[in-house]
Design a protein around this motif. Sequence first.
Motif, PDB file in Angstrom:
ATOM      1  N   VAL A  82      46.735  47.852  46.745  1.00 45.82           N
ATOM      2  CA  VAL A  82      45.822  47.173  45.882  1.00 45.82           C
ATOM      3  C   VAL A  82      44.463  46.889  46.634  1.00 45.82           C
ATOM      4  N   CYS A  83      43.301  47.367  46.166  1.00 48.45           N
ATOM      5  CA  CYS A  83      42.071  47.322  46.909  1.00 48.45           C
ATOM      6  C   CYS A  83      41.737  45.884  46.836  1.00 48.45           C
ATOM      7  N   VAL A  84      41.311  45.444  47.769  1.00 48.56           N
ATOM      8  CA  VAL A  84      40.575  43.804  47.755  1.00 48.56           C
ATOM      9  C   VAL A  84      39.364  43.707  48.393  1.00 48.56           C
ATOM     10  N   PRO A  85      38.616  42.791  47.926  1.00 49.66           N
ATOM     11  CA  PRO A  85      39.056  41.850  46.940  1.00 49.66           C
ATOM     12  C   PRO A  85      38.835  42.412  45.406  1.00 49.66           C
ATOM     13  N   ILE A  86      39.683  42.284  44.952  1.00 45.07           N
ATOM     14  CA  ILE A  86      39.504  42.356  43.409  1.00 45.07           C
ATOM     15  C   ILE A  86      38.389  41.717  42.508  1.00 45.07           C
ATOM     16  N   LYS A  87      37.991  42.465  41.754  1.00 45.19           N
ATOM     17  CA  LYS A  87      36.753  41.804  40.976  1.00 45.19           C
ATOM     18  C   LYS A  87      37.174  41.308  39.432  1.00 45.19           C
ATOM     19  N   ASN A  88      38.241  41.926  38.795  1.00 40.57           N
ATOM     20  CA  ASN A  88      38.445  41.305  37.341  1.00 40.57           C
ATOM     21  C   ASN A  88      40.204  41.301  37.614  1.00 40.57           C
ATOM     22  N   THR A  89      40.456  40.385  36.718  1.00 38.64           N
ATOM     23  CA  THR A  89      41.949  40.163  36.631  1.00 38.64           C
ATOM     24  C   THR A  89      42.157  39.537  35.064  1.00 38.64           C
ATOM     25  N   ILE A  90      43.395  39.418  34.915  1.00 38.24           N
ATOM     26  CA  ILE A  90      44.013  38.764  33.494  1.00 38.24           C
ATOM     27  C   ILE A  90      45.113  37.518  34.231  1.00 38.24           C
ATOM     28  N   CYS A  91      45.122  36.600  33.433  1.00 39.28           N
ATOM     29  CA  CYS A  91      45.891  35.587  33.874  1.00 39.28           C
ATOM     30  C   CYS A  91      46.860  35.145  32.619  1.00 39.28           C
ATOM     31  N   MET A  92      48.121  35.086  33.004  1.00 38.13           N
ATOM     32  CA  MET A  92      49.124  34.950  31.855  1.00 38.13           C
ATOM     33  C   MET A  92      49.504  33.288  31.609  1.00 38.13           C
ATOM     34  N   ALA A 105      36.514  30.567  41.245  1.00 33.38           N
ATOM     35  CA  ALA A 105      36.703  31.927  41.032  1.00 33.38           C
ATOM     36  C   ALA A 105      36.942  32.403  39.638  1.00 33.38           C
ATOM     37  N   HIS A 106      36.478  31.551  38.529  1.00 35.06           N
ATOM     38  CA  HIS A 106      36.601  31.864  37.275  1.00 35.06           C
ATOM     39  C   HIS A 106      35.626  33.369  36.872  1.00 35.06           C
ATOM     40  N   ASP A 107      34.884  34.006  37.741  1.00 31.35           N
ATOM     41  CA  ASP A 107      34.190  35.023  37.429  1.00 31.35           C
ATOM     42  C   ASP A 107      35.117  36.192  37.651  1.00 31.35           C
ATOM     43  N   VAL A 108      36.258  36.182  38.022  1.00 34.15           N
ATOM     44  CA  VAL A 108      37.055  36.973  38.378  1.00 34.15           C
ATOM     45  C   VAL A 108      38.265  37.173  37.148  1.00 34.15           C
ATOM     46  N   VAL A 109      38.434  36.050  36.404  1.00 34.95           N
ATOM     47  CA  VAL A 109      39.169  36.017  35.396  1.00 34.95           C
ATOM     48  C   VAL A 109      38.530  36.575  33.975  1.00 34.95           C
ATOM     49  N   LYS A 110      38.847  37.785  33.511  1.00 34.97           N
ATOM     50  CA  LYS A 110      38.427  38.480  32.717  1.00 34.97           C
ATOM     51  C   LYS A 110      39.317  38.488  31.146  1.00 34.97           C
ATOM     52  N   GLY A 111      40.321  37.748  31.431  1.00 34.29           N
ATOM     53  CA  GLY A 111      41.438  37.739  30.331  1.00 34.29           C
ATOM     54  C   GLY A 111      42.438  36.561  30.206  1.00 34.29           C
ATOM     55  N   LEU A 112      42.822  36.126  29.298  1.00 32.08           N
ATOM     56  CA  LEU A 112      43.743  35.090  29.064  1.00 32.08           C
ATOM     57  C   LEU A 112      44.643  35.209  27.922  1.00 32.08           C
TER      58      LEU A 112
END
Length: 371
Positions: A82-92, A105-112
């Motif tokens: 995993v290349c870090v820091p990640i820029k985009n992610t989804i939280c379940m 770090a809400h900028d990293v969260v792109k999906g819910l």
Amino acid sequence: MKKILAFYTIVVCIIMGYSCSNKGKTAATGKAETDVAIMPKYATGYTVKDSAGARLVDVGKDYHFALVATDDAAVPDGYTKVCVPIKNTICMTSLQLSNFTILDAHDVVKGLTGTKNLFNDDILQRVKDGRIVKIGMEGNFDTEMVLAANPDVIFISPSKRGGYDAIRETGITLVPHLGYQELDPLGQAEWIKFVGMFIGKEKEANEIFAGIESRYLELKAQTSNLKPEDRPTVLSGEMHYGNWHAVGGKNYLAQIFRDAGAKYVINDEETAGEDLEFEKMYSLAANADYWRILNSYPGEFSYEALKASEPRNELFKAYKERKVIYCNMKQAPYYEISPVQPDLLLKDFVAIFHPELVEKDYQPTFYSLLK
């Protein structure tokens, strides 16, 4: 239009895949630009070991990740790069989201998965204007929306219904977040550090957690010398569909009760939770001093509503003496805050069990006595 969107997002994902080597690397080693050590002290669900060119993170027994700064970094066999820091992610889950909120770090969260019982104004605005997409619920994910979020990784919760096969086919790395399994309140909060490693906020995560730990232990110390007779008893939960899902004596909430200077009615510290019949729960807790309830009640919850849900509820001493401790998830951001700030949860209970130990004008964050 949907097919065009899916094609476009796949292309974007492929392009983004080549950007790993440009993320926070150092020319000499390819390691991420951080000398901040991550050493979980209370959390048992993950371990960390820094190796040449990679940070090795083991999650549970089955998941192994090598966090690197360059795509050409060598990683040990059995580890997912995993290349870090990640820029985009989804939280379940809200628990996962709480880590990003406290780390700013809400900028990293792109999906819910959705926004039910979410209160955070910033998250709601991001969903409204499209910066965060809703991908659907477990077992029925919208793959096109998943791709539209363009996640580097997706944080998942293995305890949920799942339906991850369709997502797995996209090739996106799935990272289990096992904070919900922690039996120590500080262990659950310590997953802040886990997320911090993925988003390049190790220093902030360590500092934030240190503050939480300090406040929690300070409160715990105030109740540690209480005599057994000064510790009230407490039961937890209520009947649902014919069963009472009781918090086990090993559960993190039972630990918070004890740390708040109370005695939990279930002494068995071998189980985290179990389903009991009403009669069994009543035999354990008929004379408990307090009764803790967390639910999502439409409108104002009351003793009348509690009795209406199960007429036998009025038999409990805590009901008769009006000592029900209550939090309505429709009115308080419980799962957005409490997983990462157990010190606030602890203080609510201390304020109820031992009000003399907190300031007179204390305003609860989650729990208060039901009126």
